[in-house]
Design an enzyme around this catalytic site. Structure first.
Site, PDB file in Angstrom:
ATOM      1  N   HIS A  95       4.236  14.245  -0.258  1.00 16.39           N
ATOM      2  CA  HIS A  95       3.719  12.889  -0.470  1.00 16.39           C
ATOM      3  C   HIS A  95       4.120  12.375  -1.854  1.00 16.39           C
ATOM      4  O   HIS A  95       4.564  11.243  -1.998  1.00 16.39           O
ATOM      5  CB  HIS A  95       2.190  12.889  -0.324  1.00 16.39           C
ATOM      6  CG  HIS A  95       1.741  13.273   1.060  1.00 16.39           C
ATOM      7  ND1 HIS A  95       1.081  12.420   1.892  1.00 16.39           N
ATOM      8  CD2 HIS A  95       1.886  14.426   1.757  1.00 16.39           C
ATOM      9  CE1 HIS A  95       0.832  13.017   3.047  1.00 16.39           C
ATOM     10  NE2 HIS A  95       1.304  14.246   2.981  1.00 16.39           N
TER      11      HIS A  95
ATOM     12  N   ASP B  93      -1.508   6.010  -0.182  1.00 17.93           N
ATOM     13  CA  ASP B  93      -1.191   6.940   0.897  1.00 17.93           C
ATOM     14  C   ASP B  93      -2.186   6.688   2.020  1.00 17.93           C
ATOM     15  O   ASP B  93      -3.401   6.790   1.817  1.00 17.93           O
ATOM     16  CB  ASP B  93      -1.337   8.374   0.375  1.00 17.93           C
ATOM     17  CG  ASP B  93      -0.545   9.359   1.203  1.00 17.93           C
ATOM     18  OD1 ASP B  93      -0.694   9.335   2.437  1.00 17.93           O
ATOM     19  OD2 ASP B  93       0.215  10.150   0.612  1.00 17.93           O
TER      20      ASP B  93
END
Ligand code: UDP
Ligand code: UDP
Length: 464
Positions: free
Chosen positions: A29, A127
């Site tokens: 990520h 995210d």
């Protein structure tokens, strides 16, 4: 003069747009969201990247981010606690613990940070696996974009969990894993139980991880837009399905390729290889010399990414297979890869493997993977099918042998699978898909255009 005026307008607008980027604190990520941060910085936007304390320390120790981002005066890093003690492990086995601590601790810290940041962010890219940040941004009236680091196929499968539960295709027991799955529109013809995200294997519909991935994904349409690291040509039909729920969708993948192509035209990346490194582990560059000494397409590259934990027995089994393949192999054995619950412990296994590997293998703890995959000596990739690794391999035209470990990886491996293809067909298919990825990031390509649209939209929000 028209051009000059446009440039001036753009500069004025850029000055007021400030994008805060906030990734889930895992390597895959952090890596892709930092690539996006770099692309937005190249486009002239003011960017703040909010990293966890734990990861930031590692990022600064093992990557070149400080040098690289120093070319953008309007870029800054900020850090925030993930709520766990620094010596707490953060492997795939601790997934739920990390999510709980983010929701219990980081959520409140994030709210305070958003109120105190100056200049105030004009938009947030969060995210999409952390929807608490979407809630807070909405509460404070800051436009929020959800970014998912997974494939469109995996996102869509998560999104369809309620349908799967309703049709009683979930939960299932481990028998009959080849049974077709019908409740994921667009994938009726090829999806099987074994291809569903690993969390769907939960025995109980109230399983906490199943519930969490489902709610986090169903929350995505609450954001103003959804950004995916994928490309239209690879996942078009599934992207159409997603658009019926998230109409404002940007597909900007493969991000690493988009960044590499845009860095060439703009202030160049001041690194040895020209490739941006966002590693949280120390890269062992000696593997590049080792690759240099091998013929073209001769080496099998083996890596299971940053989270997978395998047993000693699985390691030994892979080792037998690799040795019997009679191919040279480069194998990433990350600290923590071999689960300590498997008898002798990691050190003993690694000693055993190193001893048996001298002749044709090269064992390392972490490599500059993009560079490895684009090395002419690499001919195949034995991968856990993480989405970043998949895109990196696709772009480098390296055929994959997939051993999906967990989460979205089963979906990713199904997506790139060619059942029954012979070796030459695999190579041809890898070339074709790699070409699609090249086209998408080139001038006028779908991802290139979507990035431009994203930059303009972030800019115009900032100038409102
Ligand atoms: N990676 C790397 N060196 C390694 C192994 C992995 O730089 O030795 C990088 C890889 O290039 C990818 C990321 O770590 O960008 C892993 O992300 P992915 O989504 O493939 O899998 P995850 O680690 O999230 O399971
Ligand atoms: N494929 C894909 N995405 C999909 C469906 C298929 O990438 O949503 C790929 C599949 O992996 C294969 C090709 O498209 O490489 C053709 O798939 P199909 O199922 O028609 O035939 P297969 O080659 O799998 O027998």
């Amino acid at each position: 003069h028209g051009d000059e005026n446009r440039d001036r307008d753009r500069d004025t607008n850029s000055a007021s747009s400030h994008v805060l980027i906030f990734p889930l604190p895992y390597q895959g990520h952090v890596n892709s969201m930092l690539k996006l941060a770099e692309l937005l910085s190249i486009a002239g936007l003011r960017v703040t990247f909010l990293n966890s304390d734990y990861n930031h320390h590692r990022l600064l120790s093992h990557s070149d981010v400080l040098t690289r981002f120093s070319r953008f005066p309007a870029f800054q890093f900020q850090t925030i606690s993930d709520g766990l003690p620094l010596d707490n492990p953060r492997s795939a086995h601790q997934l739920l613990q990390l999510f709980d601590s983010l929701n219990a601790t980081t959520k409140h810290l994030f709210r305070d940070r958003l109120l105190s940041l100056y200049p105030r962010p004009s938009s947030i890219i969060v995210d999409g696996a952390m929807t608490f940040a979407i809630d807070i941004a909405k509460e404070l009236g800051v436009p929020v974009f959800a970014f998912r680091t997974i494939s469109a196929c995996a996102f869509w499968a998560y999104f369809c969990i309620p349908r799967l539960l309703q049709s009683c295709e979930l939960p299932f027991n481990d028998e009959d894993m080849d049974k077709p799955i019908k409740s994921v529109p667009g994938m009726e013809t090829f999806l099987r139980r074994r291809d569903l995200p690993s969390f769907c294997r939960a025995k109980d519909r109230s399983d906490p991880i199943l519930q969490r991935v489902m709610t986090e994904t169903l929350n995505a349409p609450r954001a103003a837009a959804l950004i995916l690291n994928t490309l239209e040509d690879l996942e078009g039909p599934i992207l159409s399905q997603i658009r019926s729920h998230c109409p404002n969708l940007y597909t900007v993948g493969p991000l690493h390729a988009l960044l590499n192509s845009q860095s060439q035209d703009h202030p160049p990346t001041p690194t040895q290889s020209g490739i941006s490194s966002n590693s949280l582990w120390a890269e062992q560059r000696s593997c590049i010399n080792w690759l240099d000494s091998h013929p073209a397409k001769s080496v099998v590259y083996v890596s299971f990414g940053s989270l997978a934990v395998v047993t000693k027995e699985e390691m030994i089994e892979f080792w037998h297979g690799l040795v019997k393949s009679e191919k040279p192999f480069l194998w990433v054995v990350r600290p923590g890869l071999v689960g300590l619950d498997s008898g002798a412990g990691a050190a003993a296994v690694e000693e055993e493997l190193v001893e048996g590997t001298r002749e044709r293998g090269c064992l390392v703890e972490w490599v500059p993977q993009e560079e490895v995959l684009s090395h002419r000596a690499v001919g195949a990739f034995l991968t856990h099918s993480g989405w970043n690794s998949t895109l990196e391999s696709v772009f480098a035209r390296v055929p994959m042998i997939c051993w999906p470990y967990f989460a979205d990886q089963q979906m990713n491996s199904r997506e790139v699978m060619d059942e029954g293809a012979r070796r030459d067909e695999l190579r041809r298919r890898a070339d074709e898909v790699g070409e699609m990825a090249r086209t998408s990031v080139g001038d006028g390509g779908s991802s290139f255009s979507d990035l431009g649209r994203l930059v303009e939209d972030l800019r115009s929000i900032g100038s409102m």
